[in-house]
Write an enzyme that holds these catalytic residues in place. Structure first.
Site: not given
Ligand code: FES
Length: 151
Positions: A33, A35, A58, A102
């Site tokens: 993702c 992140d 997110c 996450c």
């Molecule tokens: Fe990647 Fe939440 S979608 S940490």
């Protein structure tokens, strides 16, 4: 989709920012993702005296970071290392399956920061910290621990 607790921590996260006098800093990322979560710890006498985080990700990642900081602040290092993503999810009242990864990011960020603290103390982190991924390269996909099927 999200519990009230998740929304509360997303809208008003605790312990956001940097810690100028941090002596343990950990950064982890999820390659899928993209992140990134960065955790700053100030540890004295074996206690997490202060903690801050910066998360570029997110809403669930922000909420899991926030609750993780609340759960470890003022606690012994051992308690921080024992913090699991399952506890983070439980404290938030649950997360959708697709967002479980996450919470893994939050667990790993704490472990990475404690690892960094040990390194700065000249102590080999692997003696105390297990399962810390090197998130700085963002090459490692951190799965949810449920068979690697997380998104
Ligand atoms: Fe990647 Fe939440 S979608 S940490």
């Amino acid at each position: 989709m999200y519990t009230d607790k998740v929304m509360e921590h997303f809208a008003n996260p605790s312990n956001v920012g940097e810690l100028p006098d941090a002596n343990g800093i950990g950064e982890v990322g999820n390659a899928k993702c993209g992140d990134i979560m960065k955790m700053y710890l100030k540890i004295e006498g074996g206690i997490i005296q202060d903690v801050r985080f910066k998360t570029f990700g997110c809403g669930a990642a922000i909420a899991t970071s926030s609750i993780a900081t609340e759960l470890i602040k003022g606690k012994p290092i051992e308690d921080a290392l024992a913090l699991s993503n399952k506890t983070v999810v439980k404290e938030l009242g649950g997360l959708p399956d697709a967002k479980l990864h996450c919470s893994v990011l939050a667990e790993q960020a704490v472990k990475a920061a404690v690892s960094d603290y040990y390194k700065r103390q000249g102590i080999e982190p692997s003696l105390f910290v297990i399962a810390v991924k090197d998130g700085t390269s963002h090459e490692e996909h951190i799965c949810c621990g449920e068979g690697g099927n997380c998104s």
